[in-house]
Design a protein around this motif. Structure first.
Motif, PDB file in Angstrom:
ATOM      1  N   ARG A  46       0.827  -1.198   0.000  1.00  0.00           N
ATOM      2  CA  ARG A  46       0.000   0.000   0.000  1.00  0.00           C
ATOM      3  C   ARG A  46       0.871   1.262   0.000  1.00  0.00           C
ATOM      4  O   ARG A  46       1.921   1.298   0.608  1.00  0.00           O
ATOM      5  N   MET A  47       0.378   2.261  -0.708  1.00  0.00           N
ATOM      6  CA  MET A  47       1.101   3.522  -0.839  1.00  0.00           C
ATOM      7  C   MET A  47       0.400   4.610  -0.041  1.00  0.00           C
ATOM      8  O   MET A  47      -0.827   4.587   0.105  1.00  0.00           O
ATOM      9  N   SER A  48       1.156   5.554   0.427  1.00  0.00           N
ATOM     10  CA  SER A  48       0.555   6.716   1.061  1.00  0.00           C
ATOM     11  C   SER A  48      -0.119   7.566  -0.013  1.00  0.00           C
ATOM     12  O   SER A  48       0.167   7.445  -1.207  1.00  0.00           O
ATOM     13  N   ALA A  49      -1.011   8.438   0.419  1.00  0.00           N
ATOM     14  CA  ALA A  49      -1.707   9.307  -0.529  1.00  0.00           C
ATOM     15  C   ALA A  49      -0.721  10.160  -1.320  1.00  0.00           C
ATOM     16  O   ALA A  49      -0.844  10.312  -2.539  1.00  0.00           O
ATOM     17  N   ARG A  50       0.266  10.696  -0.648  1.00  0.00           N
ATOM     18  CA  ARG A  50       1.209  11.592  -1.333  1.00  0.00           C
ATOM     19  C   ARG A  50       2.134  10.840  -2.279  1.00  0.00           C
ATOM     20  O   ARG A  50       2.570  11.388  -3.300  1.00  0.00           O
ATOM     21  N   SER A  51       2.423   9.577  -1.977  1.00  0.00           N
ATOM     22  CA  SER A  51       3.209   8.762  -2.905  1.00  0.00           C
ATOM     23  C   SER A  51       2.418   8.512  -4.185  1.00  0.00           C
ATOM     24  O   SER A  51       2.974   8.523  -5.291  1.00  0.00           O
ATOM     25  N   ALA A  96      -7.932  10.941   6.445  1.00  0.00           N
ATOM     26  CA  ALA A  96      -7.674   9.816   5.551  1.00  0.00           C
ATOM     27  C   ALA A  96      -7.827  10.117   4.068  1.00  0.00           C
ATOM     28  O   ALA A  96      -7.925   9.190   3.266  1.00  0.00           O
ATOM     29  N   VAL A  97      -7.831  11.385   3.669  1.00  0.00           N
ATOM     30  CA  VAL A  97      -7.874  11.703   2.253  1.00  0.00           C
ATOM     31  C   VAL A  97      -7.128  13.003   2.000  1.00  0.00           C
ATOM     32  O   VAL A  97      -7.132  13.915   2.840  1.00  0.00           O
ATOM     33  N   VAL A  98      -6.453  13.066   0.870  1.00  0.00           N
ATOM     34  CA  VAL A  98      -5.768  14.275   0.416  1.00  0.00           C
ATOM     35  C   VAL A  98      -6.443  14.713  -0.877  1.00  0.00           C
ATOM     36  O   VAL A  98      -6.638  13.905  -1.786  1.00  0.00           O
ATOM     37  N   CYS A  99      -6.808  15.998  -0.958  1.00  0.00           N
ATOM     38  CA  CYS A  99      -7.524  16.526  -2.120  1.00  0.00           C
ATOM     39  C   CYS A  99      -6.769  17.703  -2.718  1.00  0.00           C
ATOM     40  O   CYS A  99      -6.017  18.397  -2.033  1.00  0.00           O
ATOM     41  N   GLY A 100      -7.033  17.958  -4.001  1.00  0.00           N
ATOM     42  CA  GLY A 100      -6.443  19.123  -4.640  1.00  0.00           C
ATOM     43  C   GLY A 100      -6.620  19.077  -6.139  1.00  0.00           C
ATOM     44  O   GLY A 100      -7.480  18.368  -6.663  1.00  0.00           O
ATOM     45  N   ASP A 115      -5.978   7.494   2.051  1.00  0.00           N
ATOM     46  CA  ASP A 115      -4.733   7.019   2.656  1.00  0.00           C
ATOM     47  C   ASP A 115      -5.038   5.971   3.714  1.00  0.00           C
ATOM     48  O   ASP A 115      -5.618   6.275   4.761  1.00  0.00           O
ATOM     49  N   SER A 116      -4.643   4.725   3.459  1.00  0.00           N
ATOM     50  CA  SER A 116      -4.901   3.637   4.402  1.00  0.00           C
ATOM     51  C   SER A 116      -4.074   3.770   5.669  1.00  0.00           C
ATOM     52  O   SER A 116      -4.339   3.107   6.663  1.00  0.00           O
ATOM     53  N   GLY A 117      -3.083   4.652   5.661  1.00  0.00           N
ATOM     54  CA  GLY A 117      -2.260   4.848   6.850  1.00  0.00           C
ATOM     55  C   GLY A 117      -2.960   5.614   7.956  1.00  0.00           C
ATOM     56  O   GLY A 117      -2.505   5.618   9.093  1.00  0.00           O
ATOM     57  N   PHE A 118      -4.084   6.270   7.625  1.00  0.00           N
ATOM     58  CA  PHE A 118      -4.852   6.987   8.636  1.00  0.00           C
ATOM     59  C   PHE A 118      -6.114   6.186   8.939  1.00  0.00           C
ATOM     60  O   PHE A 118      -7.073   6.185   8.180  1.00  0.00           O
TER      61      PHE A 118
END
Length: 270
Positions: A46-51, A96-100, A115-118
């Protein structure tokens, strides 16, 4: 960086990962360079959202939105405040989400990445609010939306407020759709629960990563409810493709080119 259950970390100073699927030991930097895929057996981590954003967005094109929003303990759920602090420390995110917005292959798009890390990407009020806002922004500014989903479902610590996000986000997806705009969902491992029952399955084009778990209820719950033995590979991407629930399966290294081509094909002329 979020490490998948298929992998385990060795001693920190060694900076190596051991693949639980094939047992191979790999230097961390090599895994990162390989898009978080085991170079020996091809197991995805699994990847982070920013990755993920770095993987698909054109260089220096991502502009984050709504980063000021963070979850609150709305119903005084025991230990929730501590869990939120721990999740933020572990993931580096406020929720648990990054938007833009960003450009992919030169086409500007709105984007949200879970992001599954959160807290395992669970959907609470902030997740629902941020995704709702990005669809509304995209509708107003005539932009397509790319959404990467990964979630264990609705966040139980927020009770009914969490479940309400299913209808809330779905309403914004409909608003965006009624404007004649494109929404592409990329389902990653795992995409389950209320996220699957709402915006993850409402896209114009639905893509899945290989072998991702995609479903609403867990296989054990379904077997106990129906009294039937489920087929091998049930709820995995390949099963969902065969049964028409996703449109295609995309390998991670190819996802940017696939998205760029789809965006070009459906580009809105203002």
């Amino acid at each position: 960086m979020i490490f998948d259950k298929l992998f385990k970390r060795t001693k920190p100073e060694q900076e190596k990962l051991v693949c639980k699927k094939c047992g191979s030991e790999t230097v961390l930097s090599e895994i990162v360079a390989n898009n978080m895929i085991c170079p020996y057996c091809g197991a995805y981590m699994r990847m982070s959202a920013r990755s993920r954003i770095e993987l698909v967005a054109d260089t220096d094109s991502f502009c984050e939105m709504y980063s000021e929003l963070s979850s609150q303990n709305l119903i005084d759920f025991p230990d929730y405040d501590e869990k939120l602090k721990k999740a933020e420390a572990q993931s580096g995110e406020k929720d648990a989400v990054v938007c833009g917005t960003c450009s992919i292959g030169g086409t500007k798009t709105a984007i949200f990445v879970m992001d599954s890390g959160f807290m395992m990407g669970s959907m609470g009020t902030v997740v629902g609010e941020k995704i709702t806002r990005i669809f509304e922004y995209a509708a107003e500014n005539r932009l397509p939306v790319i959404g990467f989903t990964t979630s264990g479902g609705a966040r139980m610590q927020e009770g009914i407020f969490s479940l309400m996000q299913m209808a809330k986000v779905s309403g914004s997806v409909k608003l965006h759709s009624d404007a004649g705009l494109l929404y592409i969902a990329v389902l990653t491992d795992p995409t389950t629960g209320g996220v699957t029952a709402s915006f993850a399955m409402e896209a114009d084009i639905t893509i899945a990563e290989p072998k991702a778990l995609i479903g609403f209820a867990g296989a054990r719950v379904i077997e106990q409810t129906t009294g039937e033995k489920l087929p091998q590979g049930f709820q995995r991407s390949e099963f969902q493709l065969e049964h028409g629930f996703v449109d295609m399966i995309a390998e991670r290294p190819q996802i940017k080119n696939i998205l760029a081509n789809l965006l070009k094909m459906h580009e809105v002329r203002l």
